[in-house]
Design a protein around this motif. Structure first.
Motif, mmCIF file in Angstrom:
data_model
loop_
_atom_site.group_PDB
_atom_site.id
_atom_site.type_symbol
_atom_site.label_atom_id
_atom_site.label_comp_id
_atom_site.label_asym_id
_atom_site.label_seq_id
_atom_site.Cartn_x
_atom_site.Cartn_y
_atom_site.Cartn_z
ATOM 1 N N ARG A 86 0.878 -0.993 -0.009
ATOM 2 C CA ARG A 86 0.150 -0.012 -0.041
ATOM 3 C C ARG A 86 0.807 1.261 0.042
ATOM 4 N NH1 ARG A 86 -5.158 -0.505 0.518
ATOM 5 N NH2 ARG A 86 -5.415 1.932 0.903
ATOM 6 N N SER A 88 0.710 5.887 0.154
ATOM 7 C CA SER A 88 -0.240 7.105 0.516
ATOM 8 C C SER A 88 0.531 8.048 -0.395
ATOM 9 C CB SER A 88 -0.413 7.266 1.699
ATOM 10 O OG SER A 88 -1.148 8.647 1.974
ATOM 11 N N ARG A 105 -3.590 1.119 7.071
ATOM 12 C CA ARG A 105 -4.879 1.634 6.662
ATOM 13 C C ARG A 105 -5.396 2.217 7.948
ATOM 14 N NH1 ARG A 105 -7.773 2.747 2.956
ATOM 15 N NH2 ARG A 105 -9.765 1.706 3.272
ATOM 16 N N ASP A 108 -5.312 6.096 7.320
ATOM 17 C CA ASP A 108 -6.069 6.661 6.295
ATOM 18 C C ASP A 108 -6.908 7.810 6.800
ATOM 19 O OD1 ASP A 108 -4.612 5.084 4.588
ATOM 20 O OD2 ASP A 108 -6.334 3.842 4.241
ATOM 21 N N ASP A 110 -9.658 11.088 5.152
ATOM 22 C CA ASP A 110 -10.633 11.390 3.959
ATOM 23 C C ASP A 110 -10.239 12.722 3.638
ATOM 24 O OD1 ASP A 110 -12.239 8.998 3.876
ATOM 25 O OD2 ASP A 110 -13.704 9.927 5.184
ATOM 26 N N HIS A 116 -4.716 7.278 -1.950
ATOM 27 C CA HIS A 116 -4.234 5.936 -1.069
ATOM 28 C C HIS A 116 -4.535 4.832 -2.135
ATOM 29 C CE1 HIS A 116 -4.479 7.803 2.636
ATOM 30 N NE2 HIS A 116 -5.551 8.520 2.488
ATOM 31 N N GLN A 118 -3.192 0.684 -3.378
ATOM 32 C CA GLN A 118 -2.557 -0.587 -3.188
ATOM 33 C C GLN A 118 -2.138 -1.280 -4.522
ATOM 34 O OE1 GLN A 118 -4.449 -3.714 -0.649
ATOM 35 N NE2 GLN A 118 -4.328 -5.144 -2.290
ATOM 36 N N ASN A 212 -5.221 -0.497 -7.192
ATOM 37 C CA ASN A 212 -6.299 -0.407 -6.461
ATOM 38 C C ASN A 212 -6.400 1.173 -5.884
ATOM 39 O OD1 ASN A 212 -8.316 -2.825 -6.538
ATOM 40 N ND2 ASN A 212 -6.324 -3.701 -6.103
ATOM 41 N N ASP A 214 -8.259 3.952 -3.734
ATOM 42 C CA ASP A 214 -9.270 4.190 -2.903
ATOM 43 C C ASP A 214 -9.945 5.499 -3.202
ATOM 44 O OD1 ASP A 214 -8.507 1.807 -1.511
ATOM 45 O OD2 ASP A 214 -7.656 2.992 0.225
ATOM 46 N N SER A 218 -16.303 3.739 -3.075
ATOM 47 C CA SER A 218 -15.742 2.445 -3.697
ATOM 48 C C SER A 218 -14.345 2.496 -4.020
ATOM 49 C CB SER A 218 -16.672 1.921 -4.691
ATOM 50 O OG SER A 218 -16.630 2.884 -5.824
ATOM 51 N N SER A 219 -13.794 1.913 -4.991
ATOM 52 C CA SER A 219 -12.343 1.946 -5.272
ATOM 53 C C SER A 219 -12.327 1.695 -6.840
ATOM 54 C CB SER A 219 -11.679 0.882 -4.512
ATOM 55 O OG SER A 219 -11.875 -0.522 -4.759
#
Length: 524
Positions: A86, A88, A105, A108, A110, A116, A118, A212, A214, A218-219
């Protein structure tokens, strides 16, 4: 700045069983929307991806040298294994730079200024071995990604995929639809055999990653494949053709320009080379067999709409002469004439030759990993065709002579876009073409794999490649000396139409007989 806080995790990727007639509606709808969202973040994503490629490769190198058995891999599931980390990304206000740290995680937030992600390396051990087996050292592979950021550039195709390339131009990175990535994972063991057990001009896929991202609700999931670059700048290729054997919407509009010379298509080739390009008989015969094998393998996988990309480097024509080949009229013709007259006084002779003592290992971007004669497994007199051209010796292009003009060229080539199956969506499109344009429905880009196989083979060996037989006047002392006027009176002027008739007469059975027992199957 990058700090490694959390460890790399491992797991088994869930690959659905391949259904060649799946309509893939979700991919056709979802992919454009996702790409639109991340289009403003390509630079940031590229930086994260570059770090992940290096980090995850180091993990494979470390484990392989220590011979540590992991808890995930079971014999037979190597193509499903993934290594994950992962990241950031803290996006700065100008959106041109970002700082990046690995994070857990629990931290994390908002925060609109953070992204973010992966990043998973799919089948990392399989691709590690594949690279070594096709002559790409993993240390050299790592070096291409470890020293500089990736360069994002415009995708010349119609898919709208994101594309990056490494600083040394040896590798290209391109986003895939999810079903394309799944197909590559499923055929990976057989694809590995194709590249190592028989001659092939398939593109070299040397890495696959899943990103992926974030989101608030959803993602977003993106797949990125790494490919060897067939047309590095050091090759100084003048023209690039995307060939499918299709005639509809396969021609550039307007006058030629230096930029457009790298975006040419089927009908452009017909205009510029109406009698094709002669190549030595031994290379022609091997190329014909290899292309027939490659296309048949793709047909059995139900793959269509792939392209043979051809790069041509001219030895006897300047850039100005190349642009002026297509006729123009009116104001455009006057402007071209005035430009040409001005260039006559400005241009100085240039040479594409490197010194004989040039050290090709001084920089990693001198040559491409895709070397046509090596991919075809052809032995020929390179001293005759390459003389003192060090780049040619290092990249092994196919020597060619343009029919009628007798000007010499080097040819580079590779099959690309080999993961697009003829699904139900394409079947509906072809059915519509058949009903609305019955006489020309087979001339559109996307057609059934059986018909695609016939069309592309026919096009390539009727209009592109011509067997030189005894008509190949290359035997001269200096590469820079034109051959257009050498022994022209003694050179037999065999017309293209006659070659076309000869090809049509022998075509239906010859390739099938030659290749019936020479195809390595994909294992699904």
């Amino acid at each position: 700045m990058a700090m490694n806080i959390n460890e790399i995790s491992e797991g088994l990727y869930n690959v659905d069983f391949w259904d060649k007639l799946d309509i893939h509606l979700g991919s056709y709808v979802k992919s454009p929307l996702q790409l639109r969202y991340i289009s403003s973040k390509t630079s940031v994503i590229g930086r994260a991806l570059r770090h992940a490629i290096v980090d995850l490769l180091d993990n494979v190198l470390r484990n392989s040298r220590q011979h540590i058995e992991n808890d995930t891999t079971v014999i037979g599931t190597e193509h499903r294994v993934y290594h994950s980390r992962r990241y950031s990304l803290r996006i700065k206000n100008d959106e041109t730079e970002s700082s990046m740290i690995n994070t857990s995680r629990e931290n994390d937030d908002d925060n609109d200024d953070e992204l973010h992600v992966q990043i998973n390396s799919l089948a990392p051990n399989v691709f590690y071995q594949l690279r070594e087996d096709i002559g790409i050292s993993n240390d050299d592979f790592r070096r291409s990604f470890s020293e500089h950021h990736l360069k994002d550039f415009t995708n010349p195709g119609k898919s709208g995929s994101l594309m990056y390339k490494t600083f040394d131009d040896l590798f290209l990175l391109k986003t895939l639809r999810d079903y394309e990535a799944r197909l590559l994972m499923q055929i990976l063991s057989g694809y590995h055999l194709q590249l190592t057990k028989r001659p092939t001009i398939f593109n070299r896929y040397v890495g696959l990653y899943c990103i992926n991202i974030d989101m608030a609700v959803s993602s977003i999931e993106l797949y990125v494949v790494i490919m060897a670059n067939a047309f590095t700048p050091s090759l100084k290729i003048n023209e690039i053709f995307d060939l499918k054997g299709s005639k509809i919407k396969r021609k550039l509009t307007g006058n030629l320009s230096t930029e457009k010379l790298h975006k040419l298509k089927d009908m452009d080739f017909m205009d510029l080379y109406p009698a094709g390009i002669r190549i030595p008989t031994n290379i022609y015969e091997k190329l014909k067999v290899v292309i027939a094998n490659d296309v048949k393998v793709l047909k059995k996988l139900n793959i269509t709409d792939f392209s043979l990309i051809i790069g041509i480097k001219h030895l006897d024509m300047s850039d100005t002469q190349l642009v002026e080949r297509r006729p123009t009229t009116g104001v455009a013709a006057l402007l071209r004439m005035s430009t040409s007259l001005a260039l006559i006084h400005m241009q100085k002779p240039t040479s594409t030759l490197l010194p004989l003592d040039a050290n090709l290992n001084q920089s990693p971007f001198t040559v491409s990993y895709l070397k046509p004669l090596a991919m075809l497994d052809v032995r020929t007199d390179t001293n005759l065709y390459y003389n003192n051209d060090s780049v040619a010796f290092a990249s092994l292009p196919i020597p060619g002579i343009i029919n009628r003009s007798n000007q010499r060229v080097y040819i580079y080539l590779v099959f690309v876009d080999m993961l697009q199956t003829f699904d139900n969506f394409k079947l509906l499109d072809q059915t519509f073409r058949r009903l609305t344009d019955h006489t020309r429905h087979l001339e559109y880009s996307v057609i059934e794999p059986d018909e695609y196989e016939k069309r592309i083979n026919q096009f390539l060996f009727q209009h592109v490649f011509v067997d030189a037989e005894d008509d190949f006047p290359w035997s001269i002392k200096e590469v820079s000396k034109p051959v257009a006027n050498i022994n022209t009176e003694s050179i037999e002027n065999k017309t293209f139409n006659q070659r076309k008739e000869d090809y049509t007469r022998i075509r239906p059975h010859s390739i099938e007989r030659e290749n019936s027992n020479s195809i390595v199957e994909f294992r699904l």
